[in-house]
Enzyme design. Structure first.
Site, PDB file in Angstrom:
ATOM      1  CB  THR A  20      12.538  16.841  19.370  1.00 55.05           C
ATOM      2  OG1 THR A  20      13.429  16.094  18.548  1.00 55.05           O
ATOM      3  CG2 THR A  20      11.412  17.414  18.531  1.00 55.05           C
ATOM      4  CB  CYS A  54       7.167  15.367  53.600  1.00 58.17           C
ATOM      5  SG  CYS A  54       7.041  16.247  55.125  1.00 58.17           S
ATOM      6  CG  HIS A 105       4.073  23.072  36.971  1.00 59.72           C
ATOM      7  ND1 HIS A 105       3.695  22.759  38.259  1.00 59.72           N
ATOM      8  CD2 HIS A 105       5.421  22.973  36.944  1.00 59.72           C
ATOM      9  CE1 HIS A 105       4.793  22.473  38.956  1.00 59.72           C
ATOM     10  NE2 HIS A 105       5.845  22.597  38.194  1.00 59.72           N
ATOM     11  N   GLY A 163      11.283  24.446  36.014  1.00 59.10           N
ATOM     12  CA  GLY A 163      12.050  25.314  36.905  1.00 59.10           C
ATOM     13  C   GLY A 163      13.309  24.637  37.441  1.00 59.10           C
ATOM     14  CB  SER A 164      13.993  21.231  38.720  1.00 57.16           C
ATOM     15  OG  SER A 164      12.962  21.227  39.680  1.00 57.16           O
TER      16      SER A 164
HETATM   17  C1  LIG Z   1       8.097  24.676  41.675  1.00 53.93           C
HETATM   18  C2  LIG Z   1       9.376  25.384  41.893  1.00 53.93           C
HETATM   19  C3  LIG Z   1      10.552  24.972  41.255  1.00 53.93           C
HETATM   20  C4  LIG Z   1      10.611  23.745  40.391  1.00 53.93           C
HETATM   21  O1  LIG Z   1       9.931  23.883  39.179  1.00 53.93           O
HETATM   22  P1  LIG Z   1       9.559  22.566  38.342  1.00 53.93           P
HETATM   23  O2  LIG Z   1       9.049  23.096  37.059  1.00 53.93           O
HETATM   24  O3  LIG Z   1       8.506  21.855  39.126  1.00 53.93           O
HETATM   25  O4  LIG Z   1      10.803  21.787  38.179  1.00 53.93           O
HETATM   26  C5  LIG Z   1      11.696  25.709  41.465  1.00 53.93           C
HETATM   27  N1  LIG Z   1      11.693  26.786  42.265  1.00 53.93           N
HETATM   28  C6  LIG Z   1      10.586  27.211  42.896  1.00 53.93           C
HETATM   29  C7  LIG Z   1      10.646  28.426  43.748  1.00 53.93           C
HETATM   30  C8  LIG Z   1       9.393  26.521  42.739  1.00 53.93           C
HETATM   31  O5  LIG Z   1       8.308  26.932  43.387  1.00 53.93           O
END
Ligand SMILES: *Cc1c(COP(=O)(O)O)cnc(C)c1O
Length: 396
Positions: free
Chosen positions: A237, A324, A201, A70-71
């Site tokens: 990849t 935190c 995840h 997500g990041s």
């Molecule tokens: C967990 C989360 C992310 C980050 O996702 P990752 O796969 O851990 O990088 C981004 N936005 C929201 C709202 C999230 O809950």
């Protein structure tokens, strides 16, 4: 027996996802860019997974880019929209004060590059209105990015209406839908979304894999340079096992979405009703317009971290909801954004449910939280001052 109530942080991988991954770590290990049959077998699986994922959100396969999560998807969406905007002389971006840090920190970086950022205020109920977005859009606005559901307080934003406003005003719309997948309907066409982030995840898939949906015609800026994978939009990849796990997890999450959401809502409301009996506590975010599995409270006169550790001693995995991660004990920017004062924001508790939780888990958790809050208050100097009337209660 542990009671795991931190599903907004991460979820347990489903059996379906794990089983979908195994063959791609064992039998089908070729590189999809290789021309031989082993590679082509992997390429075919990759292409099918892309189609299956696209189908889940109403997209076309070439609109799906696999990322590390997500990041990365948030970073790439926002940076791409900003750079596209700059080419047209538009350097203004609209977002909200309670986005995930993957969004807020990317925006901060762009601000240093000369972009102007407007962060919309969030109402006390944890929701922003489409009118706020409408009013904030200017001639030089290139992007609106508003999350679908908040990761701390679970409140759901009116992204369909915001998308429509952006479409009319010819402004790109990105939504971080990481918390929504599996619980809220996602259809990029119907919701007028140009870009959308997901992370496996968070819906019982593997860690380290996610997707960025980008509508056809969106010029993406690669964050990673190298090979021509993902049509030149993300080199490296492909993580085939993780992608296969994600596809299976997303299909499962979407297929059972209404079932799961209904069951979770009942558990959530049972938990909320129980915790609401604790005096001088308050539910964070709208009681109805929130994720089916999200419960977030602030309790006056206690410290969230102590509450967490004592709950952990009793086998309950919870979160304070405050970020935190930096080690700093700053209260959560989300709770501050909805107007909680520092003292109150420190006493926060986030409980996020999954399909595996039971009514008994809820009842045990209510008992445990009641006892631990009472204990922490009994040793808290601040609580004594509140009870003596030396300090005034903020939460009635
Ligand atoms: C967990 C989360 C992310 C980050 O996702 P990752 O796969 O851990 O990088 C981004 N936005 C929201 C709202 C999230 O809950």
């Amino acid at each position: 027996m542990k009671i795991y109530l931190d599903n907004a942080a991460t979820t347990k991988m489903s059996k379906t996802a794990m089983e979908a991954m195994l063959p791609y770590m064992d039998m089908v290990y070729g590189n999809p860019s290789s021309l031989h049959s082993a590679g082509q077998e992997a390429a075919e699986a990759l292409s099918k997974a892309r189609q299956r994922i696209a189908d889940c959100i109403g997209a076309l396969p070439d609109e799906i880019i696999f990322t590390s999560g997500g990041s990365e998807a948030d970073n790439q969406a926002i940076i791409s929209a900003a750079y596209m905007g700059r080419q047209r002389g538009r350097k203004h971006i609209i977002s909200t004060a309670f986005e995930h840090h993957a969004v807020l920190h990317t925006l901060r970086k762009l601000e240093q590059e000369g972009f102007e950022i407007t962060l919309l205020d969030v109402h006390e109920n944890g929701i922003i209105s489409p009118e706020q977005v409408q009013e904030a859009i200017r001639d030089d606005t290139c992007l609106v990015t508003v999350m679908y559901a908040n990761n701390e307080i679970g409140t759901i934003q009116p992204i369909g209406e915001i998308g429509q406003i952006c479409r009319i005003k010819d402004v790109l719309f990105h939504t971080d839908a990481v918390q929504a997948a599996g619980y809220l309907p996602i259809h990029v066409g119907a919701q007028n979304v140009d870009m959308l982030s997901l992370s496996a995840h968070k819906f019982h898939g593997p860690k380290g894999i996610g997707i960025l949906y980008a509508k056809r015609g969106t010029a993406l800026t690669p964050l990673i340079e190298g090979g021509a994978q993902e049509r030149g939009r993300r080199a490296g990849t492909e993580n085939i096992p993780a992608i296969m796990g994600m596809a299976a997890a997303l299909e499962e999450a979407c297929a059972y979405r209404e079932d799961h959401a209904g069951r979770l809502r009942a558990l959530r409301d049972r938990l909320i009703a129980g915790l609401a009996q604790i005096p001088h506590g308050i539910l964070n975010g709208d009681a109805v317009n929130r994720l089916p599995g999200n419960v977030s409270f602030c309790f006056e006169g206690i410290e969230g971290e102590s509450l967490l550790l004592l709950l952990d001693d009793r086998g309950i995995c919870a979160s304070s909801g405050s970020a935190c991660t930096s080690g700093a004990l700053d209260p959560s920017h989300v709770l501050l954004a909805i107007g909680r004062v520092h003292d109150i924001a420190h006493g926060s508790l986030r409980l996020t449910l999954s399909e595996e939780n039971t009514e008994k888990d809820m009842d045990d958790t209510i008992e445990a939280v009641k006892e631990v809050v009472a204990y922490l208050r009994s040793i808290s100097p601040i609580w004594r001052e509140l009870v003596n009337g030396k300090k005034k209660f903020v939460i009635k």
